[in-house]
Design a protein around this motif. Sequence first.
Motif, short mmCIF file in Angstrom:
data_model
loop_
_atom_site.label_atom_id
_atom_site.label_comp_id
_atom_site.label_asym_id
_atom_site.label_seq_id
_atom_site.Cartn_x
_atom_site.Cartn_y
_atom_site.Cartn_z
N LEU A 55 0.83 -1.21 0.00
CA LEU A 55 0.00 0.00 0.00
C LEU A 55 0.86 1.26 0.00
O LEU A 55 0.60 2.20 -0.76
N ILE A 56 1.88 1.30 0.82
CA ILE A 56 2.75 2.49 0.89
C ILE A 56 3.46 2.70 -0.44
O ILE A 56 3.56 3.83 -0.93
N ARG A 57 3.93 1.64 -1.04
CA ARG A 57 4.62 1.77 -2.32
C ARG A 57 3.67 2.21 -3.43
O ARG A 57 4.07 2.90 -4.37
N SER A 58 2.40 1.83 -3.31
CA SER A 58 1.41 2.21 -4.32
C SER A 58 0.95 3.66 -4.15
O SER A 58 0.87 4.42 -5.12
N VAL A 59 0.66 4.06 -2.91
CA VAL A 59 0.12 5.39 -2.63
C VAL A 59 1.21 6.46 -2.64
O VAL A 59 0.99 7.59 -3.05
N ARG A 60 2.41 6.11 -2.18
CA ARG A 60 3.52 7.04 -2.04
C ARG A 60 3.09 8.27 -1.21
O ARG A 60 3.10 9.41 -1.69
N PRO A 61 2.74 8.04 0.05
CA PRO A 61 2.22 9.13 0.89
C PRO A 61 3.31 10.07 1.36
O PRO A 61 4.50 9.74 1.35
N ASN A 62 2.90 11.25 1.79
CA ASN A 62 3.84 12.17 2.44
C ASN A 62 3.85 11.96 3.95
O ASN A 62 4.75 12.43 4.64
N ILE A 63 2.84 11.21 4.47
CA ILE A 63 2.79 10.89 5.90
C ILE A 63 2.42 9.41 6.04
O ILE A 63 1.49 8.93 5.39
N VAL A 64 3.16 8.71 6.90
CA VAL A 64 2.78 7.36 7.31
C VAL A 64 2.47 7.44 8.80
O VAL A 64 3.33 7.78 9.61
N ALA A 65 1.21 7.18 9.15
CA ALA A 65 0.76 7.25 10.53
C ALA A 65 0.60 5.83 11.08
O ALA A 65 0.09 4.95 10.39
N VAL A 66 1.05 5.61 12.30
CA VAL A 66 1.00 4.27 12.87
C VAL A 66 0.37 4.30 14.26
O VAL A 66 0.46 5.29 14.98
N GLU A 67 -0.25 3.19 14.60
CA GLU A 67 -0.91 3.02 15.90
C GLU A 67 0.14 2.75 16.98
O GLU A 67 0.22 1.67 17.56
N LEU A 68 0.94 3.78 17.23
CA LEU A 68 1.97 3.71 18.26
C LEU A 68 2.03 5.04 18.98
O LEU A 68 1.66 6.07 18.43
N CYS A 69 2.51 5.01 20.22
CA CYS A 69 2.89 6.22 20.94
C CYS A 69 4.39 6.11 21.18
O CYS A 69 5.00 5.06 20.91
N PRO A 70 5.06 7.16 21.64
CA PRO A 70 6.51 7.07 21.83
C PRO A 70 6.97 5.90 22.69
O PRO A 70 7.96 5.24 22.37
N SER A 71 6.27 5.62 23.79
CA SER A 71 6.71 4.53 24.67
C SER A 71 6.52 3.18 24.01
O SER A 71 7.35 2.28 24.15
N ARG A 72 5.43 3.01 23.27
CA ARG A 72 5.22 1.74 22.56
C ARG A 72 6.24 1.58 21.44
O ARG A 72 6.70 0.47 21.16
N MET A 73 6.62 2.67 20.82
CA MET A 73 7.63 2.58 19.78
C MET A 73 8.98 2.18 20.38
O MET A 73 9.72 1.37 19.81
N ASP A 74 9.30 2.73 21.56
CA ASP A 74 10.54 2.36 22.22
C ASP A 74 10.56 0.86 22.54
O ASP A 74 11.58 0.19 22.36
N CYS A 75 9.43 0.33 23.00
CA CYS A 75 9.34 -1.10 23.30
C CYS A 75 9.53 -1.93 22.03
O CYS A 75 10.18 -2.99 22.05
N LEU A 76 8.97 -1.44 20.94
CA LEU A 76 9.08 -2.16 19.67
C LEU A 76 10.52 -2.22 19.18
O LEU A 76 10.95 -3.22 18.59
N LEU A 77 11.28 -1.16 19.46
CA LEU A 77 12.66 -1.08 18.98
C LEU A 77 13.66 -1.75 19.91
O LEU A 77 14.82 -1.93 19.54
N GLU A 78 13.20 -2.14 21.11
CA GLU A 78 14.10 -2.82 22.03
C GLU A 78 14.48 -4.19 21.48
O GLU A 78 13.63 -4.91 20.96
#
Length: 281
Positions: A55-78
């Motif tokens: 979808l991202i490659r097809s739409v080529r958006p200027n914004i990609v929004a994700v169902e994350l907050c900063p703390s959840r993103m930190d947990c994901l990157l751990e």
Amino acid sequence: MTSLALLKRGLRFSRESFAAADNVARLYNAANGAEVHLIGTMHISQRSADKVQQLIRSVRPNIVAVELCPSRMDCLLEPDGGDDEPRRGVIREFLDCPGTFGERLLHVVLHFYYQGVRDAGIATASEFVVAGTEAMKLGAEIHLIDENSKVTKERLNRALTMPVAFRLIRKLWTMKECQVMLHAIQNRKLSLLESMNTREIASSLIRDLRLEFPEVVDAVVDQRDEIMTKRLLCCDGKIVAVVGLAHMDGIEDRWNAYQSKEEHLQAVRDDGSLFTTVVTL
């Protein structure tokens, strides 16, 4: 119990039905002409990650929004401790978890559920990693649109009393959708697991839970839907928004309600408290 036996108990789905349902909704913002491609995912599905990439490659958006907050993103990157990480028993996991009795009980159930997922060799939340990677390739902004997880947990604590927690776990254990998912994970039947990756099944599950546990659903789904909808309404241009399937109905319904009332739509865009974290990589 075999997957065929589970299907005979009333849950109907097929590979064809999944292929036909792309779990994508296109939303238009009358206030600024923005276009949101809302894609619903299952957080333990490789096919979801693949569809996000497509979808991202097809739409080529200027914004990609994700169902994350900063703390959840930190947990994901751990980094994951993997097989070297010591395993803890149920009692130790329960005692070490902060929060109310209900929150501890639910934490233990989810902990061992995701441990089973990892043991089956299934990646979790890979669609968010893919979304971030594709956004960087395009030079698109990455917006974290979810509510702060601490606020969600505090609200859930108030709703999840000890009796409610026991009833909720019993309910989840007996729901056909959950039984099929657990069977697929335990037996590493990935095609069966992927066949559950539909908006229809997620909507049915949420409707069922809402009848018996309205406060819990409000705490973990409805309130977050409201915040994510408002933050998406503040975006300009072309947006791909990646959220769990359980949030699709709520976001789309709220989006359409705001579009029908111009004064409410403008009030949302003028609300300075609706700041969104934009990731800079």
